[in-house]
Design an enzyme around this catalytic site. Sequence first.
Site, mmCIF file in Angstrom:
data_model
loop_
_atom_site.group_PDB
_atom_site.id
_atom_site.type_symbol
_atom_site.label_atom_id
_atom_site.label_comp_id
_atom_site.label_asym_id
_atom_site.label_seq_id
_atom_site.Cartn_x
_atom_site.Cartn_y
_atom_site.Cartn_z
ATOM 1 N N ARG A 6 0.875 -0.997 -0.235
ATOM 2 C CA ARG A 6 0.184 0.050 -0.362
ATOM 3 C C ARG A 6 0.775 1.304 -0.277
ATOM 4 N NH1 ARG A 6 -4.546 -0.171 5.105
ATOM 5 N NH2 ARG A 6 -2.747 0.284 5.361
ATOM 6 N N THR A 57 -1.006 7.508 -0.165
ATOM 7 C CA THR A 57 -2.323 7.367 -1.512
ATOM 8 C C THR A 57 -3.226 6.085 -0.056
ATOM 9 O OG1 THR A 57 -1.586 5.976 -2.673
ATOM 10 C CG2 THR A 57 -2.238 8.030 -2.969
ATOM 11 N N ASP A 62 0.731 -3.396 12.089
ATOM 12 C CA ASP A 62 1.196 -4.040 10.536
ATOM 13 C C ASP A 62 1.967 -5.149 10.449
ATOM 14 O OD1 ASP A 62 2.878 -3.884 7.954
ATOM 15 O OD2 ASP A 62 3.431 -2.373 7.821
ATOM 16 N N ASP A 111 5.758 -6.086 8.820
ATOM 17 C CA ASP A 111 6.162 -6.175 9.958
ATOM 18 C C ASP A 111 6.645 -7.258 11.553
ATOM 19 O OD1 ASP A 111 7.571 -4.244 8.568
ATOM 20 O OD2 ASP A 111 6.419 -2.441 9.377
HETATM 21 C C1 PRP Z 1 -1.229 -5.167 4.275
HETATM 22 C C2 PRP Z 1 -1.810 -6.143 4.250
HETATM 23 C C3 PRP Z 1 -2.976 -6.188 3.265
HETATM 24 C C4 PRP Z 1 -2.968 -4.348 3.826
HETATM 25 C C5 PRP Z 1 -3.987 -3.953 3.269
HETATM 26 O O1 PRP Z 1 -0.056 -5.230 3.682
HETATM 27 O O2 PRP Z 1 -0.798 -7.315 4.552
HETATM 28 O O3 PRP Z 1 -2.103 -7.089 2.131
HETATM 29 O O4 PRP Z 1 -1.773 -3.545 4.166
HETATM 30 O O5 PRP Z 1 -4.799 -3.005 3.234
HETATM 31 P P1 PRP Z 1 -5.930 -2.561 2.301
HETATM 32 O O6 PRP Z 1 -6.778 -3.789 2.378
HETATM 33 O O7 PRP Z 1 -6.173 -1.282 2.601
HETATM 34 O O8 PRP Z 1 -5.067 -2.617 0.455
HETATM 35 P P2 PRP Z 1 1.000 -3.449 3.181
HETATM 36 O O9 PRP Z 1 0.808 -3.319 2.199
HETATM 37 O O10 PRP Z 1 1.767 -3.632 4.445
HETATM 38 O O11 PRP Z 1 2.114 -4.942 2.813
HETATM 39 P P3 PRP Z 1 3.372 -6.231 3.987
HETATM 40 O O12 PRP Z 1 2.397 -6.610 3.440
HETATM 41 O O13 PRP Z 1 4.559 -5.837 2.595
HETATM 42 O O14 PRP Z 1 3.554 -5.246 4.962
HETATM 43 N N1 URA Z 2 -2.442 -3.256 6.997
HETATM 44 C C1 URA Z 2 -1.830 -4.046 7.548
HETATM 45 O O1 URA Z 2 -1.127 -4.579 7.851
HETATM 46 N N2 URA Z 2 -2.458 -3.476 9.033
HETATM 47 C C2 URA Z 2 -3.571 -2.738 9.004
HETATM 48 O O2 URA Z 2 -4.284 -2.285 10.186
HETATM 49 C C3 URA Z 2 -4.159 -2.152 7.584
HETATM 50 C C4 URA Z 2 -3.589 -2.810 6.651
#
Ligand code: PRP
Ligand code: URA
Length: 210
Positions: free
Chosen positions: A105, A109, A201, A204
């Site tokens: 994400r 945005t 997150d 993470d």
């Molecule tokens: C997190 C999570 C989802 C997304 C959800 O990923 O694992 O993929 O956010 O958010 P949304 O419903 O608003 O799209 P992130 O973008 O943090 O990437 P990561 O898994 O690499 O940490």
């Molecule tokens: N992605 C995450 O990992 N945690 C949240 O709470 C939202 C999006």
Amino acid sequence: MNKNVTIFDHPLITHKISILRDENTGSKQFRELIEEIAMLMGFEAMRDLPLEDVKVKTPITETTVKMLAGKKLAIVPILRAGLGMVNGILALVPYAKVGHIGLYRDEETLEPQEYYCKLPEDIDQRLVLVLDPMLATGGSAVAAINFLKQRGCNNIKFMSIIAAPEGVEKLSNAYPDIPIYCGCLDEKLNENGYIVPGLGDAGDRIFGTK
Ligand code: PRP
Ligand code: URA
């Protein structure tokens, strides 16, 4: 709520999610729990897998039993955090193929950005389980399912461990026919697009990157 949305209320799942939420839960335990919860949820998400009659000979007699029909499965985690759920599902269906969709994400945005996509060649002939522990705005889930639809998939289910109402609404409006399984439904999103109370997150916490 769309009839295709299942929110789990099983005490084992609820208990394990509560441990995930605790900021003092470290990466090792966090990973183990994500895997266990995925397995428990997968058990229910695959309840309608078709069976077929097969003849076997027990030590006592010949008989006809039920076994999973030839229907093929694919698991598609959304990178990174979806990776944490893969082994839990593979424990149930070890012969499933695994595809990967890489999305992150944009922090400003909140729009999903694609950086990787590798799927089994015959994905359009498979039941596809899309995995992501967090369904927040729903942008990542919709983007991942858009890819799969472009590849001809028409049998898709989505599994998340924690969902926000906003994400469930967005996904079920975009794809009313796709079953959505959520370990729990949280209260809301905060101004940064994080689920409240959530668990922070997920990527993470799984990979210990913060
Ligand atoms: C997190 C999570 C989802 C997304 C959800 O990923 O694992 O993929 O956010 O958010 P949304 O419903 O608003 O799209 P992130 O973008 O943090 O990437 P990561 O898994 O690499 O940490
Ligand atoms: N992605 C995450 O990992 N945690 C949240 O709470 C939202 C999006």
